[in-house]
Motif scaffolding. Structure first.
Motif, short mmCIF file in Angstrom:
data_model
loop_
_atom_site.label_atom_id
_atom_site.label_comp_id
_atom_site.label_asym_id
_atom_site.label_seq_id
_atom_site.Cartn_x
_atom_site.Cartn_y
_atom_site.Cartn_z
N MET A 250 77.36 -84.31 -64.34
CA MET A 250 77.99 -83.99 -63.14
C MET A 250 78.34 -84.66 -61.85
O MET A 250 78.68 -85.04 -61.37
N GLU A 251 76.60 -85.22 -61.78
CA GLU A 251 76.32 -85.99 -60.52
C GLU A 251 76.85 -87.19 -60.76
O GLU A 251 77.87 -87.90 -59.18
N ARG A 252 77.04 -87.50 -61.79
CA ARG A 252 78.06 -89.06 -61.90
C ARG A 252 79.91 -89.17 -62.11
O ARG A 252 79.89 -90.18 -62.66
N GLY A 253 80.07 -88.04 -62.33
CA GLY A 253 81.11 -88.29 -62.85
C GLY A 253 81.32 -88.25 -63.89
O GLY A 253 82.70 -89.45 -64.32
N LYS B 12 81.83 -86.31 -51.54
CA LYS B 12 81.31 -87.24 -52.65
C LYS B 12 81.55 -88.85 -52.95
O LYS B 12 82.86 -89.65 -52.52
N SER B 13 80.61 -89.53 -53.02
CA SER B 13 80.94 -91.12 -53.33
C SER B 13 80.16 -91.70 -54.75
O SER B 13 80.06 -90.65 -55.50
N TYR B 14 80.51 -92.85 -54.71
CA TYR B 14 80.45 -92.64 -56.37
C TYR B 14 79.97 -94.70 -56.00
O TYR B 14 80.37 -95.08 -55.29
N LYS B 54 87.55 -80.99 -59.38
CA LYS B 54 86.81 -81.26 -60.38
C LYS B 54 85.39 -80.41 -59.18
O LYS B 54 84.80 -79.56 -60.49
N GLY B 58 83.65 -77.62 -60.24
CA GLY B 58 82.17 -77.15 -61.04
C GLY B 58 81.66 -78.22 -61.89
O GLY B 58 80.41 -78.45 -62.48
N LEU B 59 82.78 -79.22 -62.39
CA LEU B 59 82.49 -80.09 -62.95
C LEU B 59 82.10 -81.57 -62.58
O LEU B 59 81.53 -82.01 -62.94
N LEU B 60 81.72 -81.43 -61.12
CA LEU B 60 81.27 -82.73 -59.91
C LEU B 60 80.18 -81.67 -59.52
O LEU B 60 80.72 -80.69 -58.51
N LYS B 61 79.22 -82.45 -58.69
CA LYS B 61 78.47 -82.89 -58.26
C LYS B 61 78.61 -83.07 -56.72
O LYS B 61 78.51 -83.82 -57.03
N PRO B 62 79.23 -82.04 -55.50
CA PRO B 62 79.78 -82.72 -54.12
C PRO B 62 78.28 -84.09 -53.74
O PRO B 62 77.15 -83.22 -54.18
N ASN B 63 77.98 -84.83 -52.83
CA ASN B 63 76.90 -85.50 -52.07
C ASN B 63 76.39 -84.37 -51.20
O ASN B 63 75.99 -84.54 -50.18
#
Lengths: 258, 324
Positions: A250-253, B12-14, B54, B58-63
Motif C-alpha cells: 500500500m505504501e508503494r502502490g 504522495k511521492s513515488y 486510492k 485506503g488502498l494507498l498510504k500517503p506520505n
C-alpha cells in the motif's frame, strides 16, 4: 464472528460454484488423483522389498496425501492474489471492512473443506478398487492433522504477502512443490533439525500413527508441545508477514500492479 | 452541509524505477465531500486523480496529509473507514465474469460479512433499479459491457455505505448506455441517499451529473467549484477579438506573456482574462500598433473548454480559481 462466518460461507459457495462451472477441469482433476492413488496402492507391490510392501504402501500414500494437501492450501493462497490481480478484482476484495487476511482465511477454509472431502472420497474409492486398505486411528490422526494445518495456513499467508509485492511469483510457487515434497517425505529421525521447519513435526507424527500404529499415549508431552508451538508460531508469524507485506504494497502502490 | 470526506494536504511521492528519482504524484491536495452530493474528480492523465482516489479508499498510504471518512482516518483506521465507502475502481473488471449476476452480488455482500439470506431483498431491489432482473442468472461474461458496468455499480451499492466512488463509470460505453448510467447516478443520490465521487474524463458526465468538481493537475487542486459557477466564471472572462490587421511579433509576444490562456488565429484572438483590468491591457497592446479592432465578443464556453483552460493554465489559475 457472525460476519466471519458469512464471509467463509460466501467463499465456500464461490469455490463450489467454480468447481461446478469448470466441470471438465474438475472431472480431469478428480480422475487424475483417483488414478494416482490407485497406481500407488497397486504399484508399490512391484517396487522395493516384498517383505515390506505394507509399510511401503502406507508410507507413500500418507506422504503423498499430506503433500498434496499442503500444496493445495499453500498454492491456493499464493495464486489467489495473482489471479485476482490479473482479473482486476484484487482491490475490490481489499475494500472489505473485514480485512483481506480474513478473505484469504475464507478461501483457505473453503479449499480445505472441498479438497478434504474430495481426497477422502477418492482415497476410499481407490482403496475399494485396489482391495488395499490403510488402517489407522482417525481419532489420533485427525487432531494432529488439524493442528499441523494451522502452521500450513501461516506459511500460506507468507506466500500471499510475497505475491502481493512480487506478482510474478508463479515460479516460486512451482518450486514450492519440491520443497514441500522434501519436508513431507523426510522423516525427523533422519533430519531432527527439521522439527523447527513448518509442519514437519505434524507430518512425522501422522506417519508414526499410520505406519507404526502409534496412539495418544505413545507420544510425549514434548511431541505435543513441539507440534502445537510450531503451528502457532508459523500461523502468527505468517499473518504478521502478510500484514507487513500488505502495508508495504500500500505504501508503494503495488496492489493493483501486475 | 455535513462533511462526509475530508482530504487534507494529501501528499504522495513515488520513486522512479530506473533513476530512483522521487516524483510527486499528489502535492498537498485538499478538498471536502459533502453528504448527498455528486462530486466530479477531474484531471488529465497523470494528474494525480488515481492516487487521490486510492488514498481515499485506503488502498494507498500517503506520505503526508490525511483522508477522513466520517471521522475515520482511511490510513490509520482503514477497516473502520472502509465501512462507509464502496468503490468501482476497474469498471467491469471489478466483478467475476464466470459467476452469474446474482452470484456476484451474493459473493461481494458475503465478503463484507453480510449473510446471503439478509441481502436477497436488497439484491432484488438493485436488480430492478439497474434493469438487470431478467439477466440475474446469466454469466457476467455473456453480458454487454454496459450491463457489466451497471452490475459493478450495483455491487458497490449493496453494502450500506455512505459514499460510492466510481472511477470512469462511462468509459467504453456507447452513447445510449452512457446516458443511462448518467441518469442512474442522479437517481442513486436521490433514491438511495448516497454521496458519489466520480472520477472521469467524460465531460458530459460532469456537466450533467456533478454538483461540484475538483480539478487536479500536476498533483495539485486547480479548481474546486460548482460546475455552473466554473462555467459562469469562464464565460465572463472569455473574449473573442476580431481584428482588421495582422498582429506584429511584438504584439503576439506581449499578449502571450500577459495571458496564459490565449489562442491567436489569423485575425482572431480568443483570450481568457484573469482580472477586470486585463481588458485594458489587451486594448493597450492592440492600440500600440494602431491595430484595427472590428468586433469584441464574449465567448460562450462549455465545461470541456473550462477544463482545458484550467489544465493548460496550470499553476497560474490555481490560486485564482481555487480561492473562489
Amino acid at each position: 464472528m457472525k460476519q466471519l462466518w458469512h464471509l467463509i460461507n460466501a467463499n465456500l459457495r464461490k469455490e463450489y460454484i467454480e468447481l461446478k462451472r469448470y466441470f471438465p477441469n474438475t472431472i480431469t482433476m478428480i480422475l487424475q488423483f483417483y488414478f494416482i492413488f490407485l497406481a500407488m496402492l497397486l504399484g508399490i507391490h512391484v517396487i522395493g522389498d516384498p517383505q515390506q510392501v505394507e509399510t511401503n504402501v502406507q508410507y507413500v500414500i500418507v506422504n503423498y496425501v499430506i503433500w498434496f494437501f499442503m500444496l493445495t492450501i499453500l498454492q491456493s493462497l499464493g495464486f489467489v492474489i495473482l489471479f485476482e490481480a490479473q482479473r482486476g478484482t484484487l482491490e475490490q476484495l481489499f475494500m472489505t471492512p473485514l480485512g483481506m487476511w480474513r478473505v484469504l482465511f475464507g478461501r483457505i477454509i473453503s479449499n480445505l473443506l472441498i479438497f478434504g472431502i474430495l481426497v477422502t472420497v477418492l482415497l476410499v474409492l481407490s482403496m475399494l478398487t485396489a482391495g488395499e486398505w490403510l488402517v489407522f486411528r482417525i481419532d489420533v490422526v485427525l487432531p494432529v492433522f488439524l493442528i499441523t494445518t494451522i502452521g500450513v495456513i501461516g506459511v500460506g499467508y507468507m506466500l500471499s504477502g510475497l505475491a502481493i509485492i512480487f506478482k510474478q511469483i508463479q515460479s516460486v510457487l512451482n518450486v514450492l512443490q519440491f520443497i514441500l515434497m522434501g519436508l513431507a517425505f523426510v522423516p525427523l529421525s533422519v533430519a531432527p533439525y527439521l522439527v523447527f521447519a513448518p509442519f514437519v513435526k505434524g507430518i512425522d507424527m501422522i506417519r508414526l500413527v499410520m505406519i507404526h500404529s502409534y496412539t495418544w499415549n505413545d507420544f510425549t508431552a514434548l511431541d505435543y508441545s513441539a507440534l502445537i508451538l510450531n503451528s502457532i508460531f508459523y500461523l502468527v508469524f505468517g499473518i504478521f508477514i502478510y500484514l507487513k507485506s500488505e502495508r508495504f504494497a500500500m505504501e508503494r502502490g503495488l496492489l493493483s500492479q501486475y | 452541509m455535513e462533511k462526509v470526506i475530508e482530504v487534507k494536504n494529501l501528499e504522495k511521492s513515488y520513486k522512479k524505477k530506473k533513476t530512483k528519482e522521487l516524483v510527486k504524484a499528489v502535492d498537498g491536495v485538499s478538498f471536502d465531500v459533502y453528504r448527498g452530493e455528486i462530486l466530479g474528480l477531474l484531471g488529465p492523465n497523470g494528474a494525480g486523480k488515481t492516487t487521490t482516489i486510492k488514498s481515499i479508499c485506503g488502498l494507498l498510504k500517503p506520505n503526508g496529509g490525511s483522508v477522513h471518512i466520517n471521522g475515520f482516518d482511511s490510513n490509520k483506521q482503514r477497516l473502520k473507514a472502509v465501512n462507509y465507502i464502496s468503490a468501482v475502481l476497474e469498471g467491469n473488471r471489478n466483478i467475476y465474469w464466470r459467476l452469474t449476476v446474482r452470484e456476484n452480488m451474493e459473493y461481494f455482500a458475503g465478503n463484507r460479512g453480510i449473510s446471503k439470506k439478509e441481502i436477497q431483498g436488497k439484491i432484488d431491489e438493485l436488480l430492478n433499479f439497474f434493469n438487470l432482473k431478467q439477466k440475474e442468472d446469466e454469466l457476467v461474461s455473456s453480458l454487454s459491457r454496459g450491463m457489466q458496468q451497471k452490475l459493478a455499480i450495483a455491487v458497490a451499492l449493496l453494502p450500506d455505505t455512505d459514499v460510492v466512488l466510481l472511477d470512469e463509470p462511462t468509459l467504453g460505453l456507447d452513447v445510449e448506455t452512457s446516458y443511462e448510467v448518467r441518469s442512474l447516478l442522479k437517481r442513486i443520490v436521490e433514491e438511495h441517499g448516497k454521496t458519489i465521487i466520480v472520477s472521469t474524463h467524460d465531460m458530459p458526465v460532469v456537466q450533467e451529473v456533478c454538483d461540484r468538481t475538483v480539478i487536479i493537475n500536476g498533483g495539485k487542486v486547480v479548481a474546486d467549484e460548482k460546475v455552473e459557477d466554473l462555467i459562469k466564471l469562464f464565460e465572463t472572462r472569455a473574449y473573442c477579438f476580431t481584428i482588421g490587421d495582422e498582429l506584429t511579433n511584438q504584439q503576439v509576444t506581449a499578449i502571450e506573456n500577459h495571458f496564459p490562456i490565449v489562442e491567436i488565429n489569423d485575425k482572431q484572438i480568443n483570450v481568457t482574462l484573469e482580472k477586470e483590468d486585463d481588458l485594458y491591457i489587451i486594448m493597450d497592446i492592440l492600440k500600440s500598433e494602431q491595430t484595427n479592432i472590428e468586433k469584441i465578443d464574449r465567448t460562450t464556453v462549455d465545461f470541456e473548454q473550462v477544463f482545458m483552460q484550467l489544465v493548460r493554465g496550470g499553476d497560474q489559475h490555481e490560486t485564482t480559481v481555487a480561492s473562489h
